[in-house]
Design a protein around this motif. Structure first.
Motif, PDB file in Angstrom:
ATOM      1  N   ARG A 177     -12.540  14.066  37.766  1.00 28.78           N
ATOM      2  CA  ARG A 177     -11.144  14.023  37.315  1.00 28.78           C
ATOM      3  C   ARG A 177     -10.557  15.424  37.200  1.00 28.78           C
ATOM      4  NH1 ARG A 177     -13.097   9.539  34.178  1.00 28.78           N
ATOM      5  NH2 ARG A 177     -12.009   7.671  34.832  1.00 28.78           N
ATOM      6  N   LYS A 178     -11.333  16.358  36.657  1.00 25.01           N
ATOM      7  CA  LYS A 178     -10.850  17.731  36.527  1.00 25.01           C
ATOM      8  C   LYS A 178     -10.559  18.330  37.901  1.00 25.01           C
ATOM      9  CE  LYS A 178     -12.890  19.329  32.216  1.00 25.01           C
ATOM     10  NZ  LYS A 178     -13.861  20.264  31.628  1.00 25.01           N
ATOM     11  N   GLY A 179     -11.397  18.012  38.868  1.00 27.36           N
ATOM     12  CA  GLY A 179     -11.232  18.562  40.202  1.00 27.36           C
ATOM     13  C   GLY A 179      -9.940  18.124  40.874  1.00 27.36           C
ATOM     14  N   LEU A 234      -7.129  17.150  39.093  1.00 30.23           N
ATOM     15  CA  LEU A 234      -6.036  17.248  38.136  1.00 30.23           C
ATOM     16  C   LEU A 234      -4.879  18.120  38.628  1.00 30.23           C
ATOM     17  CD1 LEU A 234      -4.959  16.432  35.405  1.00 30.23           C
ATOM     18  CD2 LEU A 234      -6.289  18.293  34.388  1.00 30.23           C
ATOM     19  N   GLU A 235      -5.167  19.317  39.134  1.00 28.68           N
ATOM     20  CA  GLU A 235      -4.094  20.197  39.613  1.00 28.68           C
ATOM     21  C   GLU A 235      -3.303  19.530  40.728  1.00 28.68           C
ATOM     22  OE1 GLU A 235      -5.255  24.181  40.611  1.00 28.68           O
ATOM     23  OE2 GLU A 235      -6.406  24.393  38.761  1.00 28.68           O
ATOM     24  N   PHE A 236      -4.001  18.874  41.624  1.00 23.73           N
ATOM     25  CA  PHE A 236      -3.363  18.167  42.741  1.00 23.73           C
ATOM     26  C   PHE A 236      -2.407  17.103  42.217  1.00 23.73           C
ATOM     27  CE2 PHE A 236      -3.988  14.702  46.029  1.00 23.73           C
ATOM     28  CZ  PHE A 236      -3.145  15.254  46.980  1.00 23.73           C
ATOM     29  N   CYS A 237      -2.851  16.325  41.243  1.00 26.74           N
ATOM     30  CA  CYS A 237      -2.007  15.270  40.675  1.00 26.74           C
ATOM     31  C   CYS A 237      -0.795  15.861  39.949  1.00 26.74           C
ATOM     32  CB  CYS A 237      -2.817  14.393  39.718  1.00 26.74           C
ATOM     33  SG  CYS A 237      -4.047  13.377  40.555  1.00 26.74           S
ATOM     34  N   ILE A 238      -1.000  16.943  39.227  1.00 29.10           N
ATOM     35  CA  ILE A 238       0.107  17.588  38.521  1.00 29.10           C
ATOM     36  C   ILE A 238       1.150  18.090  39.521  1.00 29.10           C
ATOM     37  CG2 ILE A 238       0.725  19.642  37.179  1.00 29.10           C
ATOM     38  CD1 ILE A 238      -1.875  19.140  35.567  1.00 29.10           C
ATOM     39  N   LEU A 239       0.703  18.719  40.594  1.00 27.17           N
ATOM     40  CA  LEU A 239       1.648  19.201  41.606  1.00 27.17           C
ATOM     41  C   LEU A 239       2.427  18.038  42.218  1.00 27.17           C
ATOM     42  CD1 LEU A 239      -0.478  21.973  43.353  1.00 27.17           C
ATOM     43  CD2 LEU A 239       1.464  22.288  41.793  1.00 27.17           C
ATOM     44  N   HIS A 240       1.760  16.921  42.446  1.00 25.35           N
ATOM     45  CA  HIS A 240       2.454  15.745  42.988  1.00 25.35           C
ATOM     46  C   HIS A 240       3.517  15.236  42.017  1.00 25.35           C
ATOM     47  CE1 HIS A 240       1.538  14.085  46.887  1.00 25.35           C
ATOM     48  NE2 HIS A 240       0.343  14.604  46.783  1.00 25.35           N
ATOM     49  N   ARG A 251      -5.182   7.330  33.873  1.00 22.48           N
ATOM     50  CA  ARG A 251      -6.547   7.609  33.419  1.00 22.48           C
ATOM     51  C   ARG A 251      -7.136   8.843  34.099  1.00 22.48           C
ATOM     52  NH1 ARG A 251      -9.468   1.906  33.499  1.00 22.48           N
ATOM     53  NH2 ARG A 251     -10.660   3.163  34.913  1.00 22.48           N
ATOM     54  N   ILE A 252      -6.265   9.801  34.417  1.00 20.62           N
ATOM     55  CA  ILE A 252      -6.715  11.067  34.984  1.00 20.62           C
ATOM     56  C   ILE A 252      -7.023  12.050  33.864  1.00 20.62           C
ATOM     57  CG2 ILE A 252      -6.015  13.066  36.372  1.00 20.62           C
ATOM     58  CD1 ILE A 252      -6.513  10.665  38.086  1.00 20.62           C
ATOM     59  N   MET A 253      -6.187  12.036  32.823  1.00 17.93           N
ATOM     60  CA  MET A 253      -6.359  12.975  31.734  1.00 17.93           C
ATOM     61  C   MET A 253      -5.810  12.360  30.457  1.00 17.93           C
ATOM     62  SD  MET A 253      -4.879  16.807  31.322  1.00 17.93           S
ATOM     63  CE  MET A 253      -3.224  16.258  31.015  1.00 17.93           C
ATOM     64  N   VAL A 254      -6.488  12.617  29.362  1.00 15.22           N
ATOM     65  CA  VAL A 254      -5.997  12.102  28.094  1.00 15.22           C
ATOM     66  C   VAL A 254      -5.926  13.184  27.019  1.00 15.22           C
ATOM     67  CG1 VAL A 254      -6.746   9.729  28.481  1.00 15.22           C
ATOM     68  CG2 VAL A 254      -8.321  11.348  27.437  1.00 15.22           C
ATOM     69  N   VAL A 255      -6.286  14.426  27.343  1.00 18.10           N
ATOM     70  CA  VAL A 255      -6.318  15.494  26.361  1.00 18.10           C
ATOM     71  C   VAL A 255      -5.131  16.426  26.575  1.00 18.10           C
ATOM     72  CG1 VAL A 255      -7.689  17.397  25.429  1.00 18.10           C
ATOM     73  CG2 VAL A 255      -8.821  15.369  26.309  1.00 18.10           C
ATOM     74  N   LEU A 287      -2.901  20.751  50.217  1.00 19.11           N
ATOM     75  CA  LEU A 287      -3.834  19.968  49.401  1.00 19.11           C
ATOM     76  C   LEU A 287      -3.772  18.481  49.744  1.00 19.11           C
ATOM     77  CD1 LEU A 287      -3.386  21.652  45.906  1.00 19.11           C
ATOM     78  CD2 LEU A 287      -5.411  21.740  47.381  1.00 19.11           C
ATOM     79  N   THR A 288      -2.581  17.981  50.052  1.00 18.79           N
ATOM     80  CA  THR A 288      -2.439  16.572  50.426  1.00 18.79           C
ATOM     81  C   THR A 288      -3.199  16.286  51.720  1.00 18.79           C
ATOM     82  OG1 THR A 288      -0.311  16.395  49.304  1.00 18.79           O
ATOM     83  CG2 THR A 288      -0.783  14.741  50.994  1.00 18.79           C
ATOM     84  N   GLU A 289      -3.090  17.186  52.672  1.00 22.43           N
ATOM     85  CA  GLU A 289      -3.828  17.027  53.929  1.00 22.43           C
ATOM     86  C   GLU A 289      -5.338  17.035  53.665  1.00 22.43           C
ATOM     87  OE1 GLU A 289      -4.409  19.679  57.886  1.00 22.43           O
ATOM     88  OE2 GLU A 289      -2.340  19.322  57.265  1.00 22.43           O
ATOM     89  N   THR A 290      -5.776  17.960  52.824  1.00 16.92           N
ATOM     90  CA  THR A 290      -7.202  18.032  52.473  1.00 16.92           C
ATOM     91  C   THR A 290      -7.642  16.763  51.763  1.00 16.92           C
ATOM     92  OG1 THR A 290      -7.095  20.436  52.298  1.00 16.92           O
ATOM     93  CG2 THR A 290      -8.931  19.347  51.180  1.00 16.92           C
ATOM     94  N   TRP A 291      -6.808  16.276  50.830  1.00 20.47           N
ATOM     95  CA  TRP A 291      -7.150  15.051  50.096  1.00 20.47           C
ATOM     96  C   TRP A 291      -7.292  13.874  51.055  1.00 20.47           C
ATOM     97  CZ3 TRP A 291      -9.245  12.945  46.123  1.00 20.47           C
ATOM     98  CH2 TRP A 291      -9.065  11.585  45.893  1.00 20.47           C
TER      99      TRP A 291
END
Length: 135
Positions: free
Chosen positions: A11-13, A15-21, A41-45, A91-95
């Motif tokens: 999930r941590k790995g 997280l940055e990608f999801c935030i940018l999206h 359910r990616i992050m709760v803290v 990052l999207t292409e990599t994902w």
């Protein structure tokens, strides 16, 4: 292997990608990001989000602007910079490549689990040798 730790690291790995999206959709307040990340359910803290936003800002991937609020102090709304948009695109292409690769491996594993010898057990090397010599 500590499964719970592995899940947290996965999930941590991402997280940055999801935030940018999330930010790429338009100006967004940090608590709205937190709500979406929590519901996904990616992050709760909460304490994880703000340092990450600062790191992304310092890397030049996002910026923010202050907007006056009628119900309290001004709010900080985050937006992507041009560098952030370009980074997100890469990052999207990599994902997509990574997801395709992982799904390929999972699919092959699932296929391997399916019985091909008429029993409930996976085919063994002996079964494979017998079936190829009987053909």
């Amino acid at each position: 292997m500590n499964i719970e730790n592995a899940q947290v690291q996965m999930r941590k790995g991402i997280l940055e990608f999801c935030i940018l999206h999330i930010i790429s959709r338009g100006e967004i307040y940090a608590s709205d990001m937190l709500d979406e990340l929590t519901s996904a359910r990616i992050m709760v803290v909460e304490g994880t989000l703000y340092p990450l936003l600062t790191r992304l800002k310092n890397a030049g991937l996002l910026d923010y602007k202050w907007v006056e609020s009628t119900s309290g102090p001004p709010r900080k709304y985050y937006i992507l910079t041009d560098l952030g948009r370009n980074s997100l695109e890469a990052l999207t292409e990599t994902w997509q490549e990574l997801a395709e690769s992982v799904n390929h491996i999972i699919g092959r594993t699932e296929q391997h689990k399916k019985p091909t010898n008429g029993t409930d057990a996976p085919m063994t090397m002996t079964d494979q040798s017998s079936s190829s010599t009987n053909a």
